[in-house]
Design an enzyme around this catalytic site. Structure first.
Site, PDB file in Angstrom:
ATOM      1  NE  ARG A  88     -39.852  11.577 -37.986  1.00  0.00           N
ATOM      2  CZ  ARG A  88     -41.147  12.057 -37.976  1.00  0.00           C
ATOM      3  NH1 ARG A  88     -41.574  12.575 -39.012  1.00  0.00           N
ATOM      4  NH2 ARG A  88     -41.786  12.187 -37.181  1.00  0.00           N
ATOM      5  CB  ILE A  89     -37.800  17.535 -35.579  1.00  0.00           C
ATOM      6  CG1 ILE A  89     -37.514  18.360 -36.788  1.00  0.00           C
ATOM      7  CG2 ILE A  89     -37.898  18.269 -34.288  1.00  0.00           C
ATOM      8  CD1 ILE A  89     -38.332  19.466 -36.922  1.00  0.00           C
ATOM      9  CG  LEU A  90     -34.215  12.987 -33.079  1.00  0.00           C
ATOM     10  CD1 LEU A  90     -32.807  12.831 -32.792  1.00  0.00           C
ATOM     11  CD2 LEU A  90     -35.046  11.520 -33.095  1.00  0.00           C
ATOM     12  CG  ASN A 104     -26.959  16.145 -36.623  1.00  0.00           C
ATOM     13  OD1 ASN A 104     -27.245  15.300 -37.539  1.00  0.00           O
ATOM     14  ND2 ASN A 104     -27.627  17.222 -36.869  1.00  0.00           N
ATOM     15  CG  HIS A 106     -26.545  21.560 -39.841  1.00  0.00           C
ATOM     16  ND1 HIS A 106     -27.900  21.055 -40.118  1.00  0.00           N
ATOM     17  CD2 HIS A 106     -26.443  22.611 -40.211  1.00  0.00           C
ATOM     18  CE1 HIS A 106     -28.509  22.254 -40.821  1.00  0.00           C
ATOM     19  NE2 HIS A 106     -27.673  23.275 -40.840  1.00  0.00           N
ATOM     20  CB  THR A 138     -28.708  20.086 -27.108  1.00  0.00           C
ATOM     21  OG1 THR A 138     -28.825  21.083 -27.934  1.00  0.00           O
ATOM     22  CG2 THR A 138     -27.383  19.897 -26.413  1.00  0.00           C
ATOM     23  CD  GLU A 140     -32.070  26.292 -29.792  1.00  0.00           C
ATOM     24  OE1 GLU A 140     -32.323  27.322 -30.436  1.00  0.00           O
ATOM     25  OE2 GLU A 140     -31.430  26.318 -28.499  1.00  0.00           O
TER      26      GLU A 140
HETATM   27  C1  GRF Z   1     -25.548  15.312 -45.329  1.00  0.00           C
HETATM   28  O1  GRF Z   1     -25.185  16.295 -46.276  1.00  0.00           O
HETATM   29  C2  GRF Z   1     -25.763  15.556 -43.854  1.00  0.00           C
HETATM   30  O2  GRF Z   1     -25.011  16.592 -43.675  1.00  0.00           O
HETATM   31  C3  GRF Z   1     -27.043  16.137 -43.961  1.00  0.00           C
HETATM   32  O3  GRF Z   1     -27.953  15.384 -44.594  1.00  0.00           O
HETATM   33  C4  GRF Z   1     -26.856  14.584 -45.618  1.00  0.00           C
HETATM   34  C5  GRF Z   1     -27.089  13.249 -45.596  1.00  0.00           C
HETATM   35  O4  GRF Z   1     -26.391  12.530 -46.568  1.00  0.00           O
HETATM   36  N1  GRF Z   1     -27.637  16.051 -42.413  1.00  0.00           N
HETATM   37  P1  GRF Z   1     -26.165  11.086 -46.578  1.00  0.00           P
HETATM   38  O5  GRF Z   1     -27.256  10.235 -46.308  1.00  0.00           O
HETATM   39  O6  GRF Z   1     -24.929  10.989 -45.239  1.00  0.00           O
HETATM   40  O7  GRF Z   1     -25.437  10.726 -47.753  1.00  0.00           O
END
Ligand code: GRF
Length: 211
Positions: A88-90, A104, A106, A138, A140
């Site tokens: 979800r975008i926060l 987070n 990514h 943050t 962004e």
């Molecule tokens: C992961 O690849 C994470 O980097 C991305 O979404 C995926 C989530 O996988 N944001 P999980 O739910 O932790 O198995």
């Protein structure tokens, strides 16, 4: 004892890796999902962890949902909020509330490939390495001070799925380590950059293909 609240939306494999490596001095206070059917919720509940499902579809706006989410999170007096596949975008208000104490992960080497479909885009761009980034959150999307990155090679034969699987293995090592550093107090944010107190020597270079 530091309280960690983990937010998920789905399978929750990063959440599992963090739960299984909960560092000394911390406890997983709750796992919260915006999707009631998230597989990770059942996994956490089966281990006696408090779980909350807040279906974002039941709220009239992002602001109202984020206010309810913040109330649920704050009910567990978090020292650290961990976004683990929370899709979800926060709102800026939510991110400000947890500034400096929300992480987070990514699945790209930020600042490249913010947003979705990171693995397909890395392959399409001909990248020779790909990876994942843990960062402080943050306002962004997919920005914020970088805590750590993990790198994997991109193979000629890779599909987005094979690359995602390779990156995910590294995510499961990197994210628990980042959580541990936070709990130990070894992350310092200075001028928008994260300094690590007491990190071991780093390898000099990573070159792909190997030369
Ligand atoms: C992961 O690849 C994470 O980097 C991305 O979404 C995926 C989530 O996988 N944001 P999980 O739910 O932790 O198995």
């Amino acid at each position: 004892m530091k309280n960690i609240v983990i937010l998920i939306s789905g399978r929750g494999s990063n959440m599992q890796a963090i739960v299984e490596a909960t560092p000394p001095g911390a406890r997983i206070a709750a796992v919260i999902s915006n999707r009631p059917d998230a597989a990770g919720l059942a996994w956490a509940a089966a281990r006696g962890i408090a779980t909350v499902a807040l279906d974002h579809k039941a709220y009239p706006s992002r602001e109202v949902f984020d206010a309810a989410l913040a109330e649920a999170v704050d009910g567990f007096t978090p020292d650290l909020v961990v976004l683990a596949g929370f899709m979800r975008i926060l709102t800026a208000g939510f991110t400000r509330r947890y500034e400096g104490r929300m992480l987070n992960i990514h699945p790209s080497l930020l600042p490249a490939f913010t947003g979705l479909h990171t693995h397909a885009r890395a392959i399409e761009a001909g990248c020779k390495v790909a990876g994942c980034t843990v960062h402080f959150v943050t306002a962004e999307l997919d920005h914020g001070p970088i805590v750590a990155q993990g790198v994997v090679p991109v193979h000629d034969a890779d599909t987005p799925d094979t690359l995602a699987a390779r990156v995910l293995q590294v995510e499961h090592q990197l994210y628990p380590a980042a959580v541990r550093w936070f709990v130990e107090g070894s992350l310092v944010i200075e001028d928008g950059r994260v300094r690590h107190r007491g990190v071991a020597a780093l390898p000099a270079a990573l070159v792909v293909p190997t030369v």
